[in-house]
Design a protein around this motif. Structure first.
Motif: not given
Length: 401
Positions: A137-142, A175-178, A186-189
């Protein structure tokens, strides 16, 4: 948060983004594009190299002196998840920083797929994907999300989407839940925007800067890009194009608040199913009739099968819908004048007849033609467009911060 830390200065981000967009570049290329001094670019390149965000990939052609060192981004520095949330299915992809897809999962949006169930499903699938690839997980940006609208992208909330099969999808802070479930930003569009963003980055030459995206499915969704940047309105615009009036005294919309004669009342999965049911009730002959005991049971896959069989009634209905869709498309061309139009969604994917008739109709009704030329495409990413574009959004948002 357990995701990858991202700590770059503003100018370092600018240089990194230049390298990302150009592919392979020399120091002089970066000086020319960024207008940052050579000494500063040298320092920024050293910073990016020390963090392993970029790497040297050989030497370029000499222009009289020493051959220049060439640079590219390091695609394995970090990874990004992209999630599509639609009315029919969800898709989760994991991409590297070159935005190449490494792994994907998809599942149907059933009557039991509430926001809580979806959150847990995404968490479980994401963990399994990382474990399969041996990544931490430490390699994941988001995680980026491209969702059916309307959405509040600033707050990460899905507002009031129509036609979800499961209950509970009103004003969902997804966004908050995930973010809590995954432990990463987490970003949403809306999904039309992320699909267009994904298709833009899938074009390695990025030769088109003014682009329009239309997704035809349960409804009609749209996104616009001008000079390489997504266009946003005062409110989320994703589903508004389906309310375009193409006949003022036309069919009532399936929703009370909808417009009479709206485009999606003539060119959508719902419209296609309604028209076939009506024709069968009138006694018209069709191979579709042999697959259902009652006209009310007709579903869109039945129409696709009829089209594959060249059933005359099915061909007629698809042609009529494509003409209406083309009229709506011509209205957008006359207003926006994009260089390229990407058409996607279940009504268009794999449907050569619909694509051909719709685009031909649009061109015939476009002002300034043939002086104004537009490129039509069904895109390069196919079913992955929304989710892959959501992954691209992660890096875009980090570079903008």
């Amino acid at each position: 948060m357990k995701g990858k830390a991202w700590s770059l200065s503003g100018k370092a981000k600018e240089i990194y983004d230049c390298i990302r967009k150009k592919g392979t570049v020399s120091k002089q290329d970066l000086v020319d594009v960024s207008r940052i001094t050579g000494s500063t670019v040298t320092r920024l390149l050293e910073e990016l190299l020390s963090q392993e965000l970029i790497r040297e990939v050989g030497l370029g052609d000499s222009t009289g002196g020493r051959k220049p060192i060439l640079y590219r981004i390091n695609p394995l520095y970090a990874y990004a998840f992209g999630l599509e949330i639609s009315r029919i299915h969800c898709r989760l992809v994991l991409c590297d920083l070159q935005m190449d897809k490494l792994e994907s999962r998809s599942w149907n949006m059933t009557e039991s797929m509430t926001p809580e169930v979806l959150t847990e499903t995404v968490g479980r699938e994401a963990e399994d994907m990382l474990e399969k690839l041996g990544l931490a997980w430490s390699s994941v940006l988001g995680l980026g999300i491209g969702s059916v609208g309307p959405v509040d992208r600033q707050r990460g909330i899905i507002l009031e989407p129509l036609y979800f099969p499961a209950p509970g999808w009103r004003n969902v802070d997804i966004g908050t839940a995930l973010s809590r479930r995954l432990g990463i930003p987490v970003w949403l569009d809306n999904g039309a925007n992320t699909a267009l963003l994904g298709e833009f980055w899938a074009d390695s030459f990025q030769s088109y800067r003014h682009m329009l995206y239309l997704h035809a499915g349960v409804g009609i969704r749209s996104a616009m890009m001008s000079n390489g940047h997504l266009v946003y309105g005062a409110v989320d615009m994703e589903g508004a194009v389906g309310q375009m009036i193409i006949q003022t005294d036309g069919l009532p919309h399936r929703e009370k608040q909808g417009n009479y004669g709206a485009l999606e009342s003539y060119a959508s999965l719902y419209a296609m199913e309604r028209n076939m049911r009506s024709a069968l009730k009138q006694g018209r002959e069709s191979t579709v009739r042999s697959r259902v005991s009652d006209p009310e049971e007709v579903k869109y896959p039945d129409l696709l099968q009829g089209l594959a069989e060249r059933d005359p009634l099915t061909v007629e209905l698809f042609t009529q819908a494509a003409v209406q869709f083309g009229i709506g498309l011509s209205n957008l061309l006359n207003i926006l004048h994009p260089e390229k139009v990407i058409l996607g969604g279940p009504l268009i994917a794999g449907n050569d007849l619909f694509f051909r008739v719709a685009t031909q109709t649009a061109v015939r009704k476009t002002y300034y033609y043939p002086e104004y030329q537009v490129m039509f495409s069904r895109g390069k990413l196919g079913d992955d467009a929304l989710a892959a574009g959501a992954a691209v959004m992660v890096l875009e948002r980090l570079l903008e911060a």
